[in-house]
Enzyme design. Structure first.
Site, PDB file in Angstrom:
ATOM      1  N   ARG A 120     -29.673  56.573  16.053  1.00  0.00           N
ATOM      2  CA  ARG A 120     -30.378  55.270  16.820  1.00  0.00           C
ATOM      3  C   ARG A 120     -31.845  55.936  16.847  1.00  0.00           C
ATOM      4  O   ARG A 120     -32.642  55.315  16.305  1.00  0.00           O
ATOM      5  CB  ARG A 120     -29.769  54.889  17.783  1.00  0.00           C
ATOM      6  CG  ARG A 120     -28.649  53.996  17.684  1.00  0.00           C
ATOM      7  CD  ARG A 120     -27.756  53.648  18.854  1.00  0.00           C
ATOM      8  NE  ARG A 120     -27.136  55.157  19.283  1.00  0.00           N
ATOM      9  CZ  ARG A 120     -26.268  55.236  20.053  1.00  0.00           C
ATOM     10  NH1 ARG A 120     -25.737  54.027  20.887  1.00  0.00           N
ATOM     11  NH2 ARG A 120     -25.624  56.541  20.473  1.00  0.00           N
ATOM     12  N   HIS A 135     -21.981  49.999  15.190  1.00  0.00           N
ATOM     13  CA  HIS A 135     -20.930  50.659  14.449  1.00  0.00           C
ATOM     14  C   HIS A 135     -20.481  50.264  12.952  1.00  0.00           C
ATOM     15  O   HIS A 135     -20.111  50.847  12.129  1.00  0.00           O
ATOM     16  CB  HIS A 135     -19.644  50.880  15.303  1.00  0.00           C
ATOM     17  CG  HIS A 135     -19.850  51.621  16.746  1.00  0.00           C
ATOM     18  ND1 HIS A 135     -19.546  51.052  18.088  1.00  0.00           N
ATOM     19  CD2 HIS A 135     -20.247  52.741  17.091  1.00  0.00           C
ATOM     20  CE1 HIS A 135     -19.688  51.875  18.861  1.00  0.00           C
ATOM     21  NE2 HIS A 135     -20.234  53.119  18.370  1.00  0.00           N
ATOM     22  N   SER A 166     -22.236  50.798  23.181  1.00  0.00           N
ATOM     23  CA  SER A 166     -20.980  50.378  23.757  1.00  0.00           C
ATOM     24  C   SER A 166     -21.292  50.092  25.085  1.00  0.00           C
ATOM     25  O   SER A 166     -21.064  49.144  25.854  1.00  0.00           O
ATOM     26  CB  SER A 166     -19.712  51.242  23.584  1.00  0.00           C
ATOM     27  OG  SER A 166     -19.714  51.345  22.241  1.00  0.00           O
ATOM     28  N   LYS A 187     -12.881  60.866  29.696  1.00  0.00           N
ATOM     29  CA  LYS A 187     -13.689  59.599  29.883  1.00  0.00           C
ATOM     30  C   LYS A 187     -12.902  58.641  30.413  1.00  0.00           C
ATOM     31  O   LYS A 187     -11.604  58.411  29.948  1.00  0.00           O
ATOM     32  CB  LYS A 187     -14.421  59.136  28.863  1.00  0.00           C
ATOM     33  CG  LYS A 187     -15.646  59.879  28.488  1.00  0.00           C
ATOM     34  CD  LYS A 187     -16.336  59.138  27.347  1.00  0.00           C
ATOM     35  CE  LYS A 187     -17.694  59.736  26.835  1.00  0.00           C
ATOM     36  NZ  LYS A 187     -18.263  59.235  25.573  1.00  0.00           N
TER      37      LYS A 187
END
Ligand code: ADP
Length: 163
Positions: A90, A17, A128, A41
């Site tokens: 990514r 990030h 993460s 979440k």
């Protein structure tokens, strides 16, 4: 003023990030890193904690602001008067989801464009959730997040275990 919003969960922020943050901050006058308060979440860190972590991690970047938001990224971008939403790519697995998201956002607000930055190769594997997984087994996460974040993650995992 050329302003962009970089939305995400940042639970917690990783070097991946931070790489996207510093590179996109070079492209605009102001970058707003926007921490999503997602009620679907259960995060490791509260939204306030994630904002504080990001504030510290981006201390050296004068044109970066950190905010929290809930709801849609396009609505938050409009609120901030931002023309761009920054996202990081990514791998091909990100592409499907990100393309769908960008196209949906564009239909909702055609004045906001999504800017994709491809990850620097050394962070292509990093997320993460991987960091949290490795930390939960006591693994070394020092290559993934800044040193002060390493301590915060271990403290949080320890506190959760002893609750
Ligand atoms: P979200 O829950 O919205 O996916 P994340 O915090 O996981 O939020 O990620 C925010 C953005 O940062 C996404 O665009 C994601 O693809 C990108 N990102 C995450 N990790 C990396 C990385 N290692 N390299 C480049 N971009 C990344």
């Amino acid at each position: 003023m050329r302003r962009a919003v970089y939305p995400g969960s940042f639970d917690p922020v990783t070097y991946g990030h931070l790489d996207i943050i510093s590179r996109s901050a070079n492209l605009v006058d102001e970058l707003v890193v926007a921490v999503l308060n997602n009620c679907h979440k259960t995060p490791l860190f509260s939204v306030e904690e994630r904002v504080n972590i990001l504030l510290k991690a981006t201390e050296g970047l004068p044109n970066v602001r950190v905010e929290s938001f809930s709801g849609l990224s396009v609505d938050f971008a409009k609120e901030c008067d931002a023309r761009f939403i920054v996202r990081g790519l990514r791998a091909i697995t990100d592409f499907d989801y990100e393309l769908q998201l960008a196209q949906t956002n564009r239909i909702m607000n055609s004045e906001v464009d999504t800017l994709f930055l491809t990850t620097s190769l050394e962070y292509a594997y990093l997320s993460s959730s991987t960091v949290k997984e490795v930390a939960s087994y006591g693994g070394d996460i020092s290559k993934f997040v800044p040193p002060f974040v390493v301590d915060l993650i271990y403290n949080k995992i320890w506190a959760n275990k002893n609750r």
